[in-house]
Motif scaffolding. Structure first.
Motif, mmCIF file in Angstrom:
data_model
loop_
_atom_site.group_PDB
_atom_site.id
_atom_site.type_symbol
_atom_site.label_atom_id
_atom_site.label_comp_id
_atom_site.label_asym_id
_atom_site.label_seq_id
_atom_site.Cartn_x
_atom_site.Cartn_y
_atom_site.Cartn_z
ATOM 1 N N LEU A 103 -5.244 -0.954 0.786
ATOM 2 C CA LEU A 103 -4.177 0.045 0.819
ATOM 3 C C LEU A 103 -2.858 -0.508 1.360
ATOM 4 C CD1 LEU A 103 -5.964 3.267 2.145
ATOM 5 C CD2 LEU A 103 -5.338 2.699 -0.207
ATOM 6 N N LEU A 104 -2.899 -1.659 2.008
ATOM 7 C CA LEU A 104 -1.719 -2.149 2.724
ATOM 8 C C LEU A 104 -0.814 -2.964 1.800
ATOM 9 C CD1 LEU A 104 -0.634 -1.959 5.610
ATOM 10 C CD2 LEU A 104 -1.697 -4.165 6.077
ATOM 11 N N THR A 105 0.483 -2.652 1.866
ATOM 12 C CA THR A 105 1.473 -3.334 1.033
ATOM 13 C C THR A 105 2.611 -3.852 1.907
ATOM 14 O OG1 THR A 105 0.997 -1.854 -0.818
ATOM 15 C CG2 THR A 105 3.039 -3.100 -0.935
ATOM 16 N N TYR A 189 1.882 2.854 -13.874
ATOM 17 C CA TYR A 189 2.090 4.168 -13.278
ATOM 18 C C TYR A 189 3.254 4.132 -12.281
ATOM 19 C CZ TYR A 189 -1.959 6.746 -15.101
ATOM 20 O OH TYR A 189 -2.815 7.427 -15.909
ATOM 21 N N ALA A 190 3.316 3.074 -11.475
ATOM 22 C CA ALA A 190 4.378 2.969 -10.481
ATOM 23 C C ALA A 190 5.752 2.882 -11.128
ATOM 24 C CB ALA A 190 4.145 1.732 -9.596
ATOM 25 N N SER A 191 5.833 2.252 -12.309
ATOM 26 C CA SER A 191 7.133 2.094 -12.964
ATOM 27 C C SER A 191 7.730 3.426 -13.398
ATOM 28 C CB SER A 191 6.998 1.168 -14.179
ATOM 29 O OG SER A 191 6.194 1.774 -15.194
ATOM 30 N N VAL A 192 6.885 4.445 -13.568
ATOM 31 C CA VAL A 192 7.390 5.771 -13.943
ATOM 32 C C VAL A 192 7.158 6.783 -12.815
ATOM 33 C CG1 VAL A 192 7.220 5.441 -16.436
ATOM 34 C CG2 VAL A 192 5.198 6.217 -15.155
ATOM 35 N N SER A 193 6.876 6.264 -11.618
ATOM 36 C CA SER A 193 6.733 7.098 -10.411
ATOM 37 C C SER A 193 5.590 8.090 -10.508
ATOM 38 C CB SER A 193 8.051 7.836 -10.115
ATOM 39 O OG SER A 193 9.123 6.924 -10.006
ATOM 40 N N TRP A 194 4.478 7.675 -11.111
ATOM 41 C CA TRP A 194 3.300 8.527 -11.196
ATOM 42 C C TRP A 194 2.314 8.142 -10.098
ATOM 43 C CZ3 TRP A 194 2.016 8.178 -17.165
ATOM 44 C CH2 TRP A 194 3.017 8.855 -17.891
ATOM 45 N N SER A 195 1.676 9.135 -9.534
ATOM 46 C CA SER A 195 0.632 8.866 -8.550
ATOM 47 C C SER A 195 -0.617 8.372 -9.273
ATOM 48 C CB SER A 195 0.333 10.143 -7.763
ATOM 49 O OG SER A 195 -0.717 9.914 -6.863
ATOM 50 N N GLY A 235 18.622 -7.044 6.236
ATOM 51 C CA GLY A 235 17.553 -6.548 5.376
ATOM 52 C C GLY A 235 16.417 -5.977 6.197
ATOM 53 N N ASN A 236 15.284 -5.744 5.530
ATOM 54 C CA ASN A 236 14.106 -5.256 6.244
ATOM 55 C C ASN A 236 12.855 -5.642 5.482
ATOM 56 O OD1 ASN A 236 12.589 -2.793 4.939
ATOM 57 N ND2 ASN A 236 14.762 -2.466 4.482
ATOM 58 N N PHE A 237 11.763 -5.736 6.215
ATOM 59 C CA PHE A 237 10.446 -5.853 5.586
ATOM 60 C C PHE A 237 9.546 -4.835 6.265
ATOM 61 C CE2 PHE A 237 10.389 -8.745 9.152
ATOM 62 C CZ PHE A 237 9.114 -8.640 9.700
ATOM 63 N N HIS A 238 8.628 -4.295 5.496
ATOM 64 C CA HIS A 238 7.812 -3.221 6.062
ATOM 65 C C HIS A 238 6.400 -3.245 5.487
ATOM 66 C CE1 HIS A 238 9.747 -1.385 2.452
ATOM 67 N NE2 HIS A 238 8.541 -0.905 2.256
ATOM 68 N N PHE A 239 5.503 -2.680 6.271
ATOM 69 C CA PHE A 239 4.101 -2.515 5.882
ATOM 70 C C PHE A 239 3.861 -1.023 5.703
ATOM 71 C CE2 PHE A 239 4.555 -6.201 8.576
ATOM 72 C CZ PHE A 239 3.894 -7.198 7.878
ATOM 73 N N ALA A 240 3.449 -0.647 4.515
ATOM 74 C CA ALA A 240 3.227 0.766 4.212
ATOM 75 C C ALA A 240 2.025 0.879 3.278
ATOM 76 C CB ALA A 240 4.478 1.383 3.574
ATOM 77 N N PRO A 241 1.413 2.066 3.192
ATOM 78 C CA PRO A 241 0.216 2.213 2.358
ATOM 79 C C PRO A 241 0.561 2.458 0.890
ATOM 80 C CG PRO A 241 0.670 4.254 3.511
ATOM 81 C CD PRO A 241 1.699 3.270 3.984
ATOM 82 N N GLY A 242 -0.309 2.006 0.019
ATOM 83 C CA GLY A 242 -0.181 2.318 -1.402
ATOM 84 C C GLY A 242 0.820 1.449 -2.145
ATOM 85 N N LYS A 243 0.744 1.553 -3.467
ATOM 86 C CA LYS A 243 1.646 0.814 -4.348
ATOM 87 C C LYS A 243 3.071 1.310 -4.169
ATOM 88 C CE LYS A 243 2.103 -2.097 -7.838
ATOM 89 N NZ LYS A 243 1.763 -3.521 -7.711
ATOM 90 N N SER A 244 4.023 0.383 -4.136
ATOM 91 C CA SER A 244 5.426 0.768 -3.955
ATOM 92 C C SER A 244 6.147 0.758 -5.295
ATOM 93 C CB SER A 244 6.118 -0.193 -2.987
ATOM 94 O OG SER A 244 6.082 -1.516 -3.484
ATOM 95 N N PHE A 245 7.132 1.632 -5.407
ATOM 96 C CA PHE A 245 7.952 1.675 -6.618
ATOM 97 C C PHE A 245 9.282 2.320 -6.271
ATOM 98 C CE2 PHE A 245 5.072 5.279 -6.480
ATOM 99 C CZ PHE A 245 5.911 6.376 -6.651
ATOM 100 N N SER A 246 10.250 2.160 -7.154
ATOM 101 C CA SER A 246 11.583 2.722 -6.933
ATOM 102 C C SER A 246 11.739 3.983 -7.752
ATOM 103 C CB SER A 246 12.666 1.711 -7.329
ATOM 104 O OG SER A 246 12.609 0.585 -6.485
ATOM 105 N N ASN A 247 12.248 5.015 -7.102
ATOM 106 C CA ASN A 247 12.496 6.294 -7.767
ATOM 107 C C ASN A 247 13.982 6.609 -7.572
ATOM 108 O OD1 ASN A 247 12.536 8.832 -8.839
ATOM 109 N ND2 ASN A 247 10.858 9.638 -7.573
ATOM 110 N N GLY A 248 14.775 6.256 -8.574
ATOM 111 C CA GLY A 248 16.218 6.388 -8.432
ATOM 112 C C GLY A 248 16.708 5.382 -7.404
ATOM 113 N N ASN A 249 17.367 5.861 -6.369
ATOM 114 C CA ASN A 249 17.827 4.994 -5.291
ATOM 115 C C ASN A 249 16.863 4.980 -4.121
ATOM 116 O OD1 ASN A 249 20.221 4.296 -6.641
ATOM 117 N ND2 ASN A 249 21.253 6.151 -5.898
ATOM 118 N N MET A 250 15.687 5.549 -4.311
ATOM 119 C CA MET A 250 14.725 5.652 -3.222
ATOM 120 C C MET A 250 13.571 4.675 -3.422
ATOM 121 S SD MET A 250 14.474 9.779 -2.700
ATOM 122 C CE MET A 250 13.311 9.548 -1.356
ATOM 123 N N HIS A 251 13.093 4.138 -2.300
ATOM 124 C CA HIS A 251 11.915 3.274 -2.298
ATOM 125 C C HIS A 251 10.722 4.131 -1.885
ATOM 126 C CE1 HIS A 251 9.705 -0.491 -1.987
ATOM 127 N NE2 HIS A 251 9.226 -0.061 -0.829
#
Length: 458
Positions: A103-105, A189-195, A235-251
């Motif tokens: 789960l870790l990204t 799925y991540a490229s179109v912001s689908w869970s 900049g920043n680096f972070h550890f968060a759960p699940g696959k990451s993707f960009s939704n508009g200007n949001m990470h």
């Protein structure tokens, strides 16, 4: 005629002798070191003791001058950092005992617009046993882009083209226009912001037993160790759960599996920072040498987050570390710039070697840090003793490191404590001063002895 010539030669010789005697008399008058005849000198036992003591003292002080001359000191200098277009390595060793590796990204992004999602190059994910079982190491995997996907497709028909279930095939797919692995479906799925969820009814994930692997690792922890190379900008680096993707200007991250948990399993971002540094490590002997300047320096002072950690029992919890990075150079004795490893294209330098220059010079970084934590549910900071503090609602659970680059640079340069001419001046001062003091002591002893004799004789 010959007699006249001899008389002239004799006169010239006499004139020359007179000039030499006159010059000799002038130098004699300038003599500052007057001598006494041997018969006028008196040698005493006390004088011998003072002489021997002064000689021993001279030898000791001259040895001290030599040691001081050979001593290497470190002079810190502060200057404006004029580097441009440089890279920076971040080396880490961080444990998450309540989040499985599946789960870790790890994601990296900076103000230059460069986003490195799902960073894997130079990073190992180490699976850890559950906290109740001691948290020991289960498996260590050097994550390499594409390796898992290649293993998963070896047994497939070469003509096979998996469905992407309405999402566009990822550009990184092994076979263009297809989703042949579970990871590629997740990427689509991540490229179109689908869970994505657990991958039910997805043939690729069922074939790879994705949900079973996920359930097996529910109680495990994960340790991230290794290094990444980033642009030397804010900049920043972070550890968060699940696959990451960009939704508009949001990470955004797919948090469904993280919040779903399992039977008796509650994922949280309790974490321990074993080690975190920016740039190559300073050798211990170098850190100690710098510390002699009175700064009490060590690698812990370079990396203040080492051996620290945070604990929480909340799933929706966010940790923020705000890091101020200061470029720091160490230049050994006799170092002269003939070139810089920072001028070499970074692609030609292996991870871990960026910043290590010629003749033992090191270009690294030290940092200061402040931290902030909050519940994503919002509310006040009453539990922390600050009821007047209100937390914002919403966000991504995880651990975030936001770094800023200082415009100043610290250069620690090795040098001799004194020059050779300074050493010679010190030796002359030691000899002259010691003999002068010794002569005064000897004179005082002699005069005192004479007075005592006169008092007894009278």
């Amino acid at each position: 005629m010959r007699c006249l010539q001899n008389q002239g030669a004799t006169a010239r010789a006499l004139h020359t002798v007179r000039q030499l005697l006159t010059l000799h008399n002038r130098f004699t008058r300038l003599d500052a070191f007057t001598k006494t005849v041997e018969d006028a000198r008196i040698r005493t036992t006390s004088g011998g003791i003072v002489t021997l003591t002064s000689l021993l003292l001279i030898l000791y002080l001259v040895w001290g001058e030599w040691t001081d001359y050979r001593r290497v000191v470190v002079h810190p200098e502060l200057m404006v950092d004029k580097g441009r277009g440089e890279k920076m390595e971040i080396h880490m060793n961080i444990s998450f005992p309540r989040v499985p590796c599946e789960l870790l990204t790890l994601d990296v992004m900076d103000v230059s617009g460069e986003v490195q999602t799902g960073v894997m190059h130079g990073v190992n994910k180490v699976r850890l046993r559950a906290e109740k079982e001691g948290g020991g190491e289960i498996d260590r995997t050097a994550l390499e882009l594409g390796k898992a996907e290649l293993e998963a497709t070896k047994h497939l028909d070469p003509e096979y083209c998996g469905e992407c279930f309405g999402a566009p095939a990822p550009s990184s797919a092994i076979k263009a226009g297809c989703c042949n692995t579970c990871a590629e479906v997740r990427e689509a799925y991540a490229s179109v912001s689908w869970s994505f969820g657990r991958g039910e009814n997805v043939a690729q994930c069922e074939r790879e037993h994705y949900s079973e692997h996920l359930d097996e690792q529910r109680r495990e922890g994960c340790r991230i160790e290794g290094g990444i190379r980033v642009n030397k900008v804010v900049g920043n680096f972070h550890f968060a759960p699940g696959k990451s993707f960009s939704n508009g200007n949001m990470h955004v991250h797919d948090l469904e599996n993280y919040f779903a948990g399992g039977d008796g399993v509650e994922h949280t971002f309790t974490h321990a920072v074993h080690h975190l540094r920016f740039g190559p490590q300073l050798p211990e002997e170098v850190a100690k040498r710098i510390g002699r300047k009175g700064m009490a320096w060590s690698n812990h002072h370079l990396n203040p987050l080492d051996d620290t950690g945070q604990k929480t029992d909340e799933k929706a919890y966010n940790y923020m570390y705000f890091v101020k990075v200061v470029s720091t150079a160490y230049l050994p004795l006799g170092w002269e710039r003939t070139g810089s490893i920072l001028d070499i294209p970074h692609e030609l330098i292996e991870l871990g070697g960026y910043g290590k220059g010629e003749a033992g010079s090191i270009e690294t970084h030290q940092y200061s840090v402040t931290s902030h934590k909050r519940s994503l549910a919002g509310g006040d900071g009453g539990q922390e003793g600050h009821k007047e503090r209100l937390h914002a609602r919403g966000g991504i659970p995880g651990v975030f490191f936001s770094y800023d680059i200082s415009p100043m640079k610290v250069v620690n340069r090795e040098a001799r404590s004194k020059s050779f001419s300074g050493f010679l001046v010190g030796v002359c001062a030691v000899i002259g001063g010691t003999l002068t003091v010794a002569a005064a002591i000897d004179r005082a002893l002699y005069e005192g002895g004479q007075r005592v004799k006169k008092m007894h004789s009278s």
